[in-house]
Motif scaffolding. Structure first.
Motif, PDB file in Angstrom:
ATOM      1  N   UNK A 162     187.210  98.461 101.623  1.00 36.29           N
ATOM      2  CA  UNK A 162     187.749  99.610 100.861  1.00 36.29           C
ATOM      3  C   UNK A 162     187.622 100.850 101.724  1.00 36.29           C
ATOM      4  N   UNK A 163     188.743 101.459 102.036  1.00 36.87           N
ATOM      5  CA  UNK A 163     188.730 102.590 102.977  1.00 36.87           C
ATOM      6  C   UNK A 163     188.127 103.859 102.387  1.00 36.87           C
ATOM      7  N   UNK A 164     187.894 103.878 101.079  1.00 38.17           N
ATOM      8  CA  UNK A 164     187.293 105.103 100.510  1.00 38.17           C
ATOM      9  C   UNK A 164     185.761 105.050 100.550  1.00 38.17           C
ATOM     10  N   UNK A 165     185.203 103.930 101.068  1.00 44.34           N
ATOM     11  CA  UNK A 165     183.738 103.811 101.161  1.00 44.34           C
ATOM     12  C   UNK A 165     183.287 104.035 102.605  1.00 44.34           C
ATOM     13  N   UNK A 166     182.055 104.494 102.799  1.00 45.83           N
ATOM     14  CA  UNK A 166     181.568 104.649 104.185  1.00 45.83           C
ATOM     15  C   UNK A 166     181.134 103.276 104.713  1.00 45.83           C
ATOM     16  N   UNK A 167     180.731 103.240 105.955  1.00 51.40           N
ATOM     17  CA  UNK A 167     180.483 101.981 106.677  1.00 51.40           C
ATOM     18  C   UNK A 167     179.542 101.049 105.907  1.00 51.40           C
ATOM     19  N   UNK A 168     178.397 101.576 105.521  1.00 44.84           N
ATOM     20  CA  UNK A 168     177.397 100.718 104.854  1.00 44.84           C
ATOM     21  C   UNK A 168     177.789 100.406 103.420  1.00 44.84           C
ATOM     22  N   UNK A 169     178.343 101.403 102.722  1.00 44.34           N
ATOM     23  CA  UNK A 169     178.802 101.166 101.338  1.00 44.34           C
ATOM     24  C   UNK A 169     179.865 100.072 101.332  1.00 44.34           C
ATOM     25  N   UNK A 170     180.766 100.133 102.308  1.00 45.03           N
ATOM     26  CA  UNK A 170     181.867  99.163 102.400  1.00 45.03           C
ATOM     27  C   UNK A 170     181.310  97.764 102.631  1.00 45.03           C
ATOM     28  N   UNK A 171     180.320  97.655 103.512  1.00 43.19           N
ATOM     29  CA  UNK A 171     179.741  96.327 103.777  1.00 43.19           C
ATOM     30  C   UNK A 171     179.082  95.773 102.516  1.00 43.19           C
ATOM     31  N   UNK A 172     178.286  96.614 101.855  1.00 40.63           N
ATOM     32  CA  UNK A 172     177.579  96.152 100.645  1.00 40.63           C
ATOM     33  C   UNK A 172     178.574  95.757  99.560  1.00 40.63           C
ATOM     34  N   UNK A 173     179.669  96.540  99.474  1.00 40.56           N
ATOM     35  CA  UNK A 173     180.698  96.206  98.466  1.00 40.56           C
ATOM     36  C   UNK A 173     181.337  94.853  98.787  1.00 40.56           C
ATOM     37  N   UNK A 174     181.662  94.612 100.051  1.00 37.45           N
ATOM     38  CA  UNK A 174     182.274  93.326 100.436  1.00 37.45           C
ATOM     39  C   UNK A 174     181.304  92.178 100.201  1.00 37.45           C
ATOM     40  N   UNK A 175     180.013  92.473 100.350  1.00 34.12           N
ATOM     41  CA  UNK A 175     178.992  91.424 100.172  1.00 34.12           C
ATOM     42  C   UNK A 175     178.817  91.069  98.694  1.00 34.12           C
TER      43      UNK A 175
END
Ligand code: SDX
Length: 394
Positions: A155-168
């Motif tokens: 998700x491009x609206x999340x920062x690097x770590x937020x995006x990883x945690x969201x994908x996880x």
């Protein structure tokens, strides 16, 4: 004629690589990235800013940083054909094996045909962005694949770590809100793992890259080297060791004694280091982080108490003191990963995410310095010349 022959046999701790990236002093427990102390970067920087610093040598200006983050954000998507490779792995495949294979597979897709006319520098900058952007997606996908869950897109609206945690952790059946405490704790952990001069996996990346194999191939080799339990795989082994001690009534003394027994091949995982003969500065910060994160999340993890007891017992034991064995970067990191909900077989993948910019920076330095192909020499200790013996006479 009595001339002195000096052989560099690659014995422990011999200096053979020149690098301007990371400085560490094992006796004083000092670690600096491009001259900046790790303590300051962990407190004030972000992982992508540290990645830029390691790779390009200087802290970025606001504009440089925003451009860099924007580029990484816009390259997180994975070619849909790579999903097919995912689907071929069994659910119980170790995520490090999946990740090593998939990072290597990126060399089949990049550079794109239309990019082949680009200069080496332009292609390198693009490959760097692609690796930083896509490895977290590949890592999260390897976890989802192991769970039999649908893959999450970045998700491009999340920062690097937020995006990883969201994908996880996001599931189509319910919303997933990233906890900013966890996202920041992950950012700090990735910073602390980002580079560590010529460790096993970094040396692997440099030597594979020195043959001018692709950056993707060199990074894939680094992932394989990091997987080993004596290296990055130790963070998984630490938790397994703490679980074993907990299951054995928390008998810390017994395991300290076992680690000293030469007849047992048991070692205190997360203890000792080839270079640090003092406290690993990263372990000190991670230990504080573990307390902070667990308190903020209201988590009481008995393994943290066992880890502290184990550290106290070992640091007051002559065997460990004489050998200058202290907790290393892996000793407390798993406690935080557990609190984040990251499964233990993904811990070394987390180390990979952190170490990625360091590997890239070291590969880039080696190529920019136009270093020759790596070719270590040896001290031959085998048979002297002898005649071939026909089979019937053996
Ligand atoms: C990482 O290089 C890096 O920078 C790596 C790293 C990075 O950021 O890239 O820092 C990441 O890999 C950290 C290390 C993670 N590994 C572990 O925690 C595994 C457990 N540690 C050990 O296996 C060991 O300490 C090493 C591999 C880390 C270092 O090994 P060395 O320097 O070759 O030390 P050694 O094996 O020669 O041991 C010296 C002595 C031996 O006893 P004696 O022969 O002198 O009697 O210390 C003993 C060892 O038996 N020893 C231990 C021990 N580590 C060393 N005894 C018990 N428990 C341990 N953990």
């Amino acid at each position: 004629t009595g001339g002195l022959i000096t052989l560099d046999l690659g014995f422990k701790n011999t200096a053979s690589t020149k690098s301007a990236i990371t400085f560490l002093d094992g006796e004083k427990g000092i670690l600096r990235y491009r001259g900046y102390p790790i303590e300051q970067l962990a407190e004030k920087s972000t992982f992508l800013e540290v990645a830029y610093l390691l790779i390009y040598g200087e802290l970025p200006s606001k504009n440089e940083y925003e451009t860099f983050v924007n580029k990484v954000t816009r390259h997180t998507l994975i070619n849909e054909n790579i999903r097919k490779i995912f689907e071929g792995f069994p659910a119980n495949a170790h995520p490090m094996g999946v990740l090593a294979a998939l990072v290597s597979s990126l060399s089949a897709f990049y550079p794109r045909p239309e990019e082949s006319s680009m200069s080496f520098e332009e292609q390198t900058d693009l490959n760097i962005i692609r690796l930083l952007a896509k490895v977290p997606t590949l890592a999260a996908w390897s976890y989802k694949n192991s769970q039999g869950h649908p893959l999450n897109y970045p998700k491009n609206n999340l920062n690097y770590c937020e995006n990883f945690l969201h994908m996880m952790f996001a599931l189509p059946v319910e919303d997933y809100e990233v906890d900013p405490v966890i996202a920041r704790a992950l950012d700090v952990l990735l910073i602390l793992h980002a580079d560590h001069e010529q460790n096993c996996s970094t040396s692997t990346v440099r030597i594979v890259g020195s043959s001018h194999a692709s950056l993707y191939a060199a990074i894939s080799a680094g992932i394989s080297a990091l997987w080993g339990p004596l290296h990055g795989g130790a963070n998984q082994k630490v938790i397994e060791m703490l679980e074993m001690i907990k299951a054995d009534g928390g008998n810390v003394k017994k395991y300290v004694e076992l680690a000293k027994d030469k007849n047992s091949n048991f070692r205190l995982m997360g203890f000792g280091h080839r270079v640090y003969k003092n406290f690993d500065p990263r372990a000190r910060i991670i230990k504080q982080q573990a307390d902070n994160v667990l308190n903020k999340l209201g988590i009481k993890d008995p393994l943290l108490d066992i880890a502290k007891e184990l550290e106290h017992a070992a640091l007051n034991d002559d065997y460990f003191k004489e050998r200058k064995l202290y907790p290393n970067v892996d000793f407390y990191s798993g406690i935080i990963y557990r609190a984040m909900g990251i499964p233990v077989n993904m811990f070394t993948v987390m180390f990979t995410l952190g170490r990625l910019p360091g590997w890239i920076a070291q590969w880039k330095e080696m190529r920019e310095n136009d270093e020759p192909i790596g070719r270590p020499r040896q001290l031959y200790i085998g048979a002297t010349e002898r005649e071939y013996v026909p089979m019937e006479k053996r």
